[in-house]
Write an enzyme that holds these catalytic residues in place. Structure first.
Site, PDB file in Angstrom:
ATOM      1  CG  ASP A   7      -1.893   1.176   1.223  1.00 37.10           C
ATOM      2  OD1 ASP A   7      -2.359   1.571   0.139  1.00 37.10           O
ATOM      3  OD2 ASP A   7      -2.195   1.721   2.308  1.00 37.10           O
ATOM      4  CB  SER A   8       0.160   4.824  -0.433  1.00 38.66           C
ATOM      5  OG  SER A   8      -0.977   4.914   0.406  1.00 38.66           O
ATOM      6  CB  CYS A  70      -2.911   0.185  -2.647  1.00 34.31           C
ATOM      7  SG  CYS A  70      -3.017   1.877  -3.274  1.00 34.31           S
ATOM      8  CD  GLU A 148       0.133   7.071   5.865  1.00 39.73           C
ATOM      9  OE1 GLU A 148       1.310   7.158   6.227  1.00 39.73           O
ATOM     10  OE2 GLU A 148      -0.421   5.992   5.582  1.00 39.73           O
ATOM     11  CB  CYS A 179      -9.302   4.565   0.522  1.00 42.13           C
ATOM     12  SG  CYS A 179      -7.673   5.011   1.171  1.00 42.13           S
ATOM     13  CG  HIS A 181      -4.934   5.177   4.421  1.00 45.15           C
ATOM     14  ND1 HIS A 181      -4.415   4.645   3.271  1.00 45.15           N
ATOM     15  CD2 HIS A 181      -3.867   5.658   5.123  1.00 45.15           C
ATOM     16  CE1 HIS A 181      -3.091   4.825   3.254  1.00 45.15           C
ATOM     17  NE2 HIS A 181      -2.735   5.426   4.373  1.00 45.15           N
TER      18      HIS A 181
HETATM   19  N1  DGL Z   1      -4.707   3.163   0.845  1.00 47.38           N
HETATM   20  C1  DGL Z   1      -4.713   3.421  -0.550  1.00 47.38           C
HETATM   21  C2  DGL Z   1      -6.018   3.064  -1.205  1.00 47.38           C
HETATM   22  O1  DGL Z   1      -6.601   2.059  -0.813  1.00 47.38           O
HETATM   23  C3  DGL Z   1      -4.048   4.704  -1.027  1.00 47.38           C
HETATM   24  C4  DGL Z   1      -4.358   5.952  -0.267  1.00 47.38           C
HETATM   25  C5  DGL Z   1      -3.471   7.129  -0.671  1.00 47.38           C
HETATM   26  O2  DGL Z   1      -2.253   7.026  -0.488  1.00 47.38           O
HETATM   27  O3  DGL Z   1      -4.015   8.142  -1.138  1.00 47.38           O
HETATM   28  O4  DGL Z   1      -6.469   3.684  -2.116  1.00 47.38           O
END
Ligand code: DGL
Length: 260
Positions: A7-8, A70, A148, A179, A181
């Site tokens: 993931d990011s 991600c 984050e 997402c 997150h």
């Molecule tokens: N967690 C990621 C997703 O599911 C990327 C979020 C990001 O870095 O903007 O899209």
């Protein structure tokens, strides 16, 4: 045999958690590309470069499978094609479509990053899987930076989720956390959406699909690697997984795309 995830940033931990629930004996390697987070505001070209780099890094570590954690990366792959890998890749948006089909909902909202929403991948995937579905996609660019920075439980995060949900039309049966997150903000989504709307976390089906690969068991280890600062990452990982090992690597060892 190790299963790789990427993931990011910290969002991928929500997928790691689900995979561990289903496969407590699997050995997992999670890569968080925190040098380049947030992904949601980046161009398709940058995101494809990062996707290629993340997949290659995991492939080089001889993982048996790559579990995408991600959605933004999967949206890019849906639009532009998956880079070739040796290990099979499990697509999170495909898992999300299966999760929505299973929920029975036909009026569905998707909250996701700006890049995911502008790709339109969720709409296409859901319409291809679920007949006569109505899909509305809403971008919530404020949310990833809050998670984050460790502010998921703050009043600011609660208000940001409320603002995102206020853009959804009334009468939805389900909302997809598009997402990884966002499960960290699930309590805020629940209070913004009320009890009548189902909240779909695609990671549940993603974890089931990972288990269905039938890979041999390991020792249940979890190794988490970031290319951002080690200490805040280690603290965030340890809050969820006391047994994990953590390392940080040089961002330039993954890609030469500008770090943030
Ligand atoms: N967690 C990621 C997703 O599911 C990327 C979020 C990001 O870095 O903007 O899209």
């Amino acid at each position: 045999m190790t299963i790789g995830l990427f993931d990011s940033g910290l969002g991928g931990l929500s997928v790691v958690r689900r995979v561990r629930e289903h496969l407590p004996r699997a050995d997992l390697l999670f890569f968080a590309d925190q040098a380049h987070v947030p992904y949601g505001d980046r161009s398709d070209a940058e995101l494809l470069q990062l996707l290629r780099a993340n997949l290659a890094w995991l492939d080089d570590r001889n993982v048996a499978a790559i579990v995408a954690a991600c959605n933004t990366s999967c949206a890019m792959a849906e639009r532009h094609g998956w880079p070739a890998t040796r290990a099979p890749v499990l697509d999170l948006i495909a898992a999300a479509a299966a999760a929505v089909e299973r929920s029975g909902a036909r009026k569905v909202g998707v909250v996701a990053t700006a890049a995911t929403v502008s790709a339109g991948s969720y709409g296409r995937a859901l319409r291809a899987t679920v007949p006569r579905i109505d899909v509305v996609e809403v971008a919530a660019p404020e949310l990833v930076p809050l998670v984050e920075s460790g502010a998921a439980e703050s009043a600011a995060a609660r208000a940001a989720v409320a603002r995102a949900c206020a853009q959804l039309p009334p009468g939805l049966e389900a909302v997809v956390l598009g997402c990884t997150h966002y499960p960290a903000l699930a309590a805020h989504f629940r209070s913004a959406l009320g009890d009548r709307v189902a909240i779909v976390d695609p990671a549940v089906v993603q974890a089931e699909r990972t288990a269905a690969l039938g890979l041999p068991e390991g020792n249940g280890t979890l190794h988490c690697v970031t290319n951002g600062p080690r200490l805040p990452f280690a603290r965030a990982v340890e809050r969820v997984f006391a047994d994990a090992t953590v390392a940080s690597i040089d961002p330039a060892s993954i890609t030469h795309l500008n770090a943030r």
